[in-house]
Write a protein that holds these residues in place. Structure first.
Motif, PDB file in Angstrom:
ATOM      1  N   ARG A   1       9.988  -2.555   0.403  1.00  0.00           N
ATOM      2  CA  ARG A   1       9.361  -2.286   1.703  1.00  0.00           C
ATOM      3  C   ARG A   1       9.510  -3.475   2.642  1.00  0.00           C
ATOM      4  O   ARG A   1       9.645  -3.302   3.864  1.00  0.00           O
ATOM      5  CB  ARG A   1       7.885  -1.949   1.499  1.00  0.00           C
ATOM      6  N   ALA A   2       9.499  -4.672   2.087  1.00  0.00           N
ATOM      7  CA  ALA A   2       9.558  -5.880   2.909  1.00  0.00           C
ATOM      8  C   ALA A   2      10.879  -6.001   3.663  1.00  0.00           C
ATOM      9  O   ALA A   2      10.970  -6.750   4.646  1.00  0.00           O
ATOM     10  CB  ALA A   2       9.345  -7.113   2.030  1.00  0.00           C
ATOM     11  N   ARG A   3      11.879  -5.282   3.234  1.00  0.00           N
ATOM     12  CA  ARG A   3      13.191  -5.385   3.880  1.00  0.00           C
ATOM     13  C   ARG A   3      13.343  -4.429   5.063  1.00  0.00           C
ATOM     14  O   ARG A   3      14.360  -4.451   5.749  1.00  0.00           O
ATOM     15  CB  ARG A   3      14.298  -5.115   2.860  1.00  0.00           C
ATOM     16  N   VAL A   4      12.359  -3.583   5.276  1.00  0.00           N
ATOM     17  CA  VAL A   4      12.457  -2.605   6.359  1.00  0.00           C
ATOM     18  C   VAL A   4      11.911  -3.205   7.641  1.00  0.00           C
ATOM     19  O   VAL A   4      10.760  -3.609   7.705  1.00  0.00           O
ATOM     20  CB  VAL A   4      11.669  -1.318   6.015  1.00  0.00           C
ATOM     21  N   GLY A   5      12.750  -3.274   8.666  1.00  0.00           N
ATOM     22  CA  GLY A   5      12.291  -3.706   9.975  1.00  0.00           C
ATOM     23  C   GLY A   5      11.937  -2.500  10.807  1.00  0.00           C
ATOM     24  O   GLY A   5      11.417  -1.504  10.293  1.00  0.00           O
ATOM     25  N   LYS A   6      12.227  -2.571  12.085  1.00  0.00           N
ATOM     26  CA  LYS A   6      12.040  -1.405  12.942  1.00  0.00           C
ATOM     27  C   LYS A   6      13.214  -0.463  12.720  1.00  0.00           C
ATOM     28  O   LYS A   6      14.358  -0.833  12.960  1.00  0.00           O
ATOM     29  CB  LYS A   6      11.952  -1.822  14.403  1.00  0.00           C
ATOM     30  N   VAL A   7      12.919   0.733  12.274  1.00  0.00           N
ATOM     31  CA  VAL A   7      13.979   1.660  11.879  1.00  0.00           C
ATOM     32  C   VAL A   7      13.938   2.916  12.728  1.00  0.00           C
ATOM     33  O   VAL A   7      12.872   3.451  13.006  1.00  0.00           O
ATOM     34  CB  VAL A   7      13.829   2.041  10.383  1.00  0.00           C
TER      35      VAL A   7
ATOM     36  N   GLY B   1       8.544   6.943  10.841  1.00  0.00           N
ATOM     37  CA  GLY B   1       7.519   7.931  11.153  1.00  0.00           C
ATOM     38  C   GLY B   1       7.783   9.296  10.564  1.00  0.00           C
ATOM     39  O   GLY B   1       7.181  10.292  11.002  1.00  0.00           O
ATOM     40  N   GLU B   2       8.645   9.376   9.568  1.00  0.00           N
ATOM     41  CA  GLU B   2       8.955  10.661   8.949  1.00  0.00           C
ATOM     42  C   GLU B   2       8.202  10.817   7.630  1.00  0.00           C
ATOM     43  O   GLU B   2       7.904   9.834   6.937  1.00  0.00           O
ATOM     44  CB  GLU B   2      10.459  10.787   8.691  1.00  0.00           C
ATOM     45  N   ARG B   3       7.916  12.062   7.273  1.00  0.00           N
ATOM     46  CA  ARG B   3       7.370  12.341   5.950  1.00  0.00           C
ATOM     47  C   ARG B   3       8.496  12.224   4.928  1.00  0.00           C
ATOM     48  O   ARG B   3       9.664  12.414   5.254  1.00  0.00           O
ATOM     49  CB  ARG B   3       6.762  13.744   5.903  1.00  0.00           C
ATOM     50  N   VAL B   4       8.143  11.940   3.675  1.00  0.00           N
ATOM     51  CA  VAL B   4       9.162  11.784   2.635  1.00  0.00           C
ATOM     52  C   VAL B   4       8.634  12.308   1.311  1.00  0.00           C
ATOM     53  O   VAL B   4       7.459  12.147   0.976  1.00  0.00           O
ATOM     54  CB  VAL B   4       9.601  10.299   2.512  1.00  0.00           C
ATOM     55  N   GLY B   5       9.506  12.985   0.568  1.00  0.00           N
ATOM     56  CA  GLY B   5       9.186  13.487  -0.761  1.00  0.00           C
ATOM     57  C   GLY B   5      10.417  13.379  -1.641  1.00  0.00           C
ATOM     58  O   GLY B   5      11.502  13.025  -1.173  1.00  0.00           O
ATOM     59  N   VAL B   6      10.265  13.678  -2.928  1.00  0.00           N
ATOM     60  CA  VAL B   6      11.390  13.571  -3.860  1.00  0.00           C
ATOM     61  C   VAL B   6      11.323  14.701  -4.877  1.00  0.00           C
ATOM     62  O   VAL B   6      10.248  15.077  -5.335  1.00  0.00           O
ATOM     63  CB  VAL B   6      11.395  12.197  -4.576  1.00  0.00           C
TER      64      VAL B   6
ATOM     65  N   CYS C   1      12.503   3.536   4.621  1.00  0.00           N
ATOM     66  CA  CYS C   1      13.097   3.717   5.949  1.00  0.00           C
ATOM     67  C   CYS C   1      12.491   4.924   6.654  1.00  0.00           C
ATOM     68  O   CYS C   1      12.182   4.873   7.850  1.00  0.00           O
ATOM     69  CB  CYS C   1      14.615   3.898   5.828  1.00  0.00           C
ATOM     70  N   ALA C   2      12.330   6.025   5.927  1.00  0.00           N
ATOM     71  CA  ALA C   2      11.737   7.225   6.510  1.00  0.00           C
ATOM     72  C   ALA C   2      10.296   6.956   6.935  1.00  0.00           C
ATOM     73  O   ALA C   2       9.859   7.390   8.013  1.00  0.00           O
ATOM     74  CB  ALA C   2      11.794   8.374   5.510  1.00  0.00           C
ATOM     75  N   MET C   3       9.560   6.250   6.080  1.00  0.00           N
ATOM     76  CA  MET C   3       8.169   5.930   6.404  1.00  0.00           C
ATOM     77  C   MET C   3       8.092   5.100   7.684  1.00  0.00           C
ATOM     78  O   MET C   3       7.309   5.393   8.588  1.00  0.00           O
ATOM     79  CB  MET C   3       7.536   5.152   5.235  1.00  0.00           C
ATOM     80  N   ARG C   4       8.947   4.091   7.779  1.00  0.00           N
ATOM     81  CA  ARG C   4       8.932   3.213   8.949  1.00  0.00           C
ATOM     82  C   ARG C   4       9.327   3.958  10.220  1.00  0.00           C
ATOM     83  O   ARG C   4       8.854   3.651  11.320  1.00  0.00           O
ATOM     84  CB  ARG C   4       9.884   2.042   8.712  1.00  0.00           C
TER      85      ARG C   4
END
Length: 311
Positions: free
Chosen positions: A26-32, A135-140, A130-133
């Motif tokens: 998570r720490a590697r995600v900037g503004k995406v 603003g998207e929902r994410v599932g697997v 990336c999806a979280m940052r």
């Protein structure tokens, strides 16, 4: 799925998935910002969205393709050029990413740095953050030895649920079962839950002939991308030598000396990746390949079309 995993389930990040490593990504995600969604992508295999009216912004026009909605014809450009053109629209709606994760036994293999299964989980975690940052929902959804689903959720809770599920599935591997890719794609189509993007992460060994139609079906509802995970031995012929291998608790040694032996060995090991990659190219889908030594974050960023800013 609870993101809290027992200490025993937190692997070493080499042969077993490490939850702490997935969370640390998570720490590697900037503004995406993920690439925009189009109601009808220019690539073949991506079908019209059926979401019309409000929330649709014009993006561009291109030459008409079989299957385009005639209600979206660009009559002005058609009149000027003398050729039918279709309007493409960007969908203004909440994004949702569904990750399809291959958990077959073939993924538990690796000769450099880490197993394919670990690299696949790292890539999936990177996509989730990336999806979280963005603003998207994410599932697997897992297929192979595991056939479970984590429904898409928004915010850190969604990404943590994805990471926790992958660590649990890896730590409690059940006896392997073969699930053809076509069956997994059909199951994904039934549990999309409004997903606008689908990311398939696999080594391709479960790819079957029927998967082509299933991908086309899935592409009618979401933008589909593929990340093909491979070991170095599956990509290039190995140097001459003796190679100890272990499978299902049995060890053996393979002697590879001649160029033909090494080439045949690589082609057999790499058959799944080649088959899945060719399928993606034939359908015009976004597709990228990584080996077990690569930076999973870079691969995911390029594949999802993300743009990153300063942290």
């Amino acid at each position: 799925m609870n993101a809290v995993v027992s200490r025993a389930a937190d692997g070493d990040g080499l042969s077993r998935v490490s939850l702490s490593e997935l969370i640390a990504l998570r720490a590697r995600v900037g503004k995406v910002r993920l690439a925009p969604l189009l109601s009808r992508a220019a690539r073949s295999g991506q079908q019209s969205s059926r979401l019309y009216g409000r929330g649709m912004d014009y993006a561009e026009s291109r030459v008409y393709q079989a299957g385009d909605d005639v209600r979206r014809l660009d009559w002005r450009l058609t009149a000027r050029s003398g050729k039918l053109h279709t309007k493409l629209f960007q969908e203004d709606r909440e994004g949702c990413l569904l990750i399809l994760l291959d958990t077959h036994a073939s993924m538990r293999f690796g000769t450099r740095v880490r197993f394919k299964s670990v690299q696949a989980a790292r890539a999936a975690a990177a996509a989730a953050w990336c999806a979280m940052r963005a603003g998207e929902r994410v599932g697997v959804m897992a297929f192979g030895h595991a056939d479970q689903l984590v429904r898409p959720q928004a915010g850190p809770r969604g990404a943590l649920a994805v990471c926790g599920a992958m660590a649990e599935w890896d730590a409690h591997a059940a006896p392997d079962r073969l699930e053809p890719l076509s069956d997994a794609l059909a199951r994904a189509g039934r549990v999309l839950h409004g997903a606008s993007r689908v990311l398939l992460i696999s080594d391709g060994f479960s790819c079957d002939d029927a998967a082509r139609k299933r991908l086309l079906d899935l592409g009618r509802h979401a933008q589909v991308s593929m990340l093909v995970v491979a070991d170095v031995l599956e990509l290039v012929p190995p140097p001459p030598g003796r190679y100890p291998l272990e499978h299902a608790g049995e060890r053996c040694e393979v002697m590879l000396q001649s160029e033909r032996q090494r080439g045949d060995f690589q082609r057999v090991l790499g058959a799944g990746q080649a088959r899945l990659g060719e399928l993606a190219r034939s359908l015009g889908l976004r597709c990228s390949s990584i080996d077990t030594t690569a930076d999973a974050f870079d691969a995911v960023n390029g594949l999802l079309g993300t743009r990153r800013g300063a942290r």
